[in-house]
Motif scaffolding. Sequence first.
Motif, mmCIF file in Angstrom:
data_model
loop_
_atom_site.group_PDB
_atom_site.id
_atom_site.type_symbol
_atom_site.label_atom_id
_atom_site.label_comp_id
_atom_site.label_asym_id
_atom_site.label_seq_id
_atom_site.Cartn_x
_atom_site.Cartn_y
_atom_site.Cartn_z
ATOM 1 N N UNK A 276 -21.501 18.040 28.522
ATOM 2 C CA UNK A 276 -22.760 18.787 28.635
ATOM 3 C C UNK A 276 -23.684 18.116 29.647
ATOM 4 N N UNK A 277 -23.740 16.797 29.595
ATOM 5 C CA UNK A 277 -24.517 16.066 30.603
ATOM 6 C C UNK A 277 -23.995 16.375 32.004
ATOM 7 N N UNK A 278 -22.686 16.390 32.139
ATOM 8 C CA UNK A 278 -22.088 16.675 33.449
ATOM 9 C C UNK A 278 -22.520 18.048 33.959
ATOM 10 N N UNK A 284 -28.349 21.124 37.978
ATOM 11 C CA UNK A 284 -29.684 20.595 38.250
ATOM 12 C C UNK A 284 -30.747 21.288 37.405
ATOM 13 N N UNK A 285 -30.341 21.635 36.184
ATOM 14 C CA UNK A 285 -31.319 22.158 35.231
ATOM 15 C C UNK A 285 -32.241 21.023 34.787
ATOM 16 N N UNK A 286 -33.384 21.397 34.258
ATOM 17 C CA UNK A 286 -34.461 20.449 33.988
ATOM 18 C C UNK A 286 -34.559 20.202 32.486
ATOM 19 N N UNK A 287 -34.727 18.946 32.117
ATOM 20 C CA UNK A 287 -34.956 18.590 30.715
ATOM 21 C C UNK A 287 -36.424 18.297 30.502
ATOM 22 N N UNK A 288 -36.983 18.883 29.459
ATOM 23 C CA UNK A 288 -38.333 18.541 29.017
ATOM 24 C C UNK A 288 -38.201 17.562 27.848
ATOM 25 N N UNK A 289 -38.515 16.313 28.100
ATOM 26 C CA UNK A 289 -38.457 15.235 27.122
ATOM 27 C C UNK A 289 -39.722 15.312 26.274
ATOM 28 N N UNK A 302 -34.252 10.746 22.502
ATOM 29 C CA UNK A 302 -33.716 11.209 23.779
ATOM 30 C C UNK A 302 -33.179 10.033 24.584
ATOM 31 N N UNK A 303 -32.005 10.215 25.205
ATOM 32 C CA UNK A 303 -31.343 9.162 25.977
ATOM 33 C C UNK A 303 -31.624 9.348 27.456
ATOM 34 N N UNK A 304 -32.662 8.701 27.937
ATOM 35 C CA UNK A 304 -33.057 8.882 29.337
ATOM 36 C C UNK A 304 -32.056 8.249 30.291
ATOM 37 N N UNK A 305 -31.327 7.238 29.836
ATOM 38 C CA UNK A 305 -30.339 6.608 30.715
ATOM 39 C C UNK A 305 -29.179 7.553 31.026
ATOM 40 N N UNK A 306 -28.785 8.381 30.059
ATOM 41 C CA UNK A 306 -27.739 9.372 30.330
ATOM 42 C C UNK A 306 -28.219 10.381 31.368
ATOM 43 N N UNK A 307 -29.467 10.795 31.252
ATOM 44 C CA UNK A 307 -30.012 11.722 32.242
ATOM 45 C C UNK A 307 -29.986 11.111 33.638
ATOM 46 N N UNK A 308 -30.358 9.856 33.729
ATOM 47 C CA UNK A 308 -30.344 9.179 35.028
ATOM 48 C C UNK A 308 -28.918 9.042 35.544
ATOM 49 N N UNK A 309 -27.986 8.765 34.645
ATOM 50 C CA UNK A 309 -26.588 8.594 35.041
ATOM 51 C C UNK A 309 -26.027 9.870 35.663
ATOM 52 N N UNK A 310 -26.390 11.005 35.094
ATOM 53 C CA UNK A 310 -25.868 12.280 35.585
ATOM 54 C C UNK A 310 -26.843 13.002 36.517
ATOM 55 N N UNK A 311 -27.902 12.297 36.904
ATOM 56 C CA UNK A 311 -28.876 12.819 37.868
ATOM 57 C C UNK A 311 -29.483 14.149 37.415
ATOM 58 N N UNK A 312 -29.841 14.209 36.139
ATOM 59 C CA UNK A 312 -30.500 15.385 35.571
ATOM 60 C C UNK A 312 -32.014 15.178 35.650
ATOM 61 N N UNK A 313 -32.760 16.087 36.249
ATOM 62 C CA UNK A 313 -34.215 15.928 36.323
ATOM 63 C C UNK A 313 -34.845 15.904 34.919
ATOM 64 N N UNK A 314 -35.702 14.920 34.678
ATOM 65 C CA UNK A 314 -36.370 14.784 33.383
ATOM 66 C C UNK A 314 -37.875 14.837 33.585
#
Length: 431
Positions: A276-278, A284-289, A302-314
Amino acid sequence: MAELKAIRASILHFPNSTTSPEQDFEYFADGILVIEGERIKAIGSTADIQSEFPTLTVQDHSGKLLIPGLIDTHLHFPQTEMIASYGEQLLEWLQNYTFPTERKFANPQYAQFIADKFLNQLWSNGTTTALAYATVHQCSAESLFSAAYEKNMQLITGKVCMDRNSPEWLSDTAESAQKESAQLIEKWHNKGRLKYAITPRFAPTSTPEQLTALGELVKSYDDVYVQTHLSENKDEIEWVKALYPDSRDYLHVYEQYGLVNERTVFGHCIHLEEHTWEQLGAHQSIIAFCPRSNLFLGSGLFDIEQAQRYKVPVTLASDVGAGDSFNMLRTQGEAYKVCQLQSITLHPYKGLYMMTQGSASALGLPDIGNLNPGTMADFVLLNPSFNELSELRMQSRENTPEDTLFALSMLGDERSIQSTWIAGQPVYQQN
């Protein structure tokens, strides 16, 4: 030519999109922001601006901190009045508090009354742009659009769509959801600074027929946003699996109906699988933390490091009314604590970036999020010494801007907001 306005203060912002806000910022310990009409004319040190504009009249707010207007990417305007309601986790909370409250918004006058209250709460807490959910009633979105339009505010909203697993008196249909959403898009999308978001509440409250109809709207209006919820609560996830057994995961429910792209904003995203992260990174969908509501409802971390790993905008969001404060500075403070519980360090500049330039970049809104000349004059003036305790804290050491910002994220509230400006005009000023 519009008359120039100028404000002197310490000034902090991020001029560009960056993955390293800790380094890529601009700070003037003694600076001046010059405003011409709705837009920023110039920014710089006091010495440089006074040299360039020798006859300029300046409002002196030395000792205050000027930052871009804050962007809240996920909250529910009808829940303003039910904030801080006791008890329950997500699904029970919706049934016991949210749905009965939202029923009131069938009344256009009531919807307008709360819309005005809602915007006042945003502005008094320094928020100048919001992605807000309305209710299933078309008039609720109308009321919020109308109130924001009067102040030339950047606002994104949409009527909620849900045609199952909700009370009969709070449900629409696949056909009415598509028709009413289209009418709202035609009337309000790109009117002034307003944008529309197609808004299925979440997968359990929409039939496949309704999601299909909303996906057709995304194809027809390719610059609208989509906002919904994703993987907030473990019971919710199991419910989605039962309702959509053929979907690979929760995200795939939205994918197969054409609702996932770079303008889709997913609230929460706490319990995600690797694939799902992939996919989120690929879209390039956006997550609202939403740290405050995640803690309040006991949903998880919320795991912000996973978002950074998969380059997901947070981005950061208050999620009022499960979030128990409109104040984005304090929301940043709660994000810091959520990260601390996972042995992750959240730098104060990273937190600020996620609710200014980072959000603007993720949303594709170049006119907000920074203080660059030519952008809209949406900004906030903060008072770091707004009460006895904060004054004592500020006097305890020689404060760096990041230390000041961090202290405000822990101690700040609406009393720390000196003034909030939208399109070059003050919409809130401390008495």
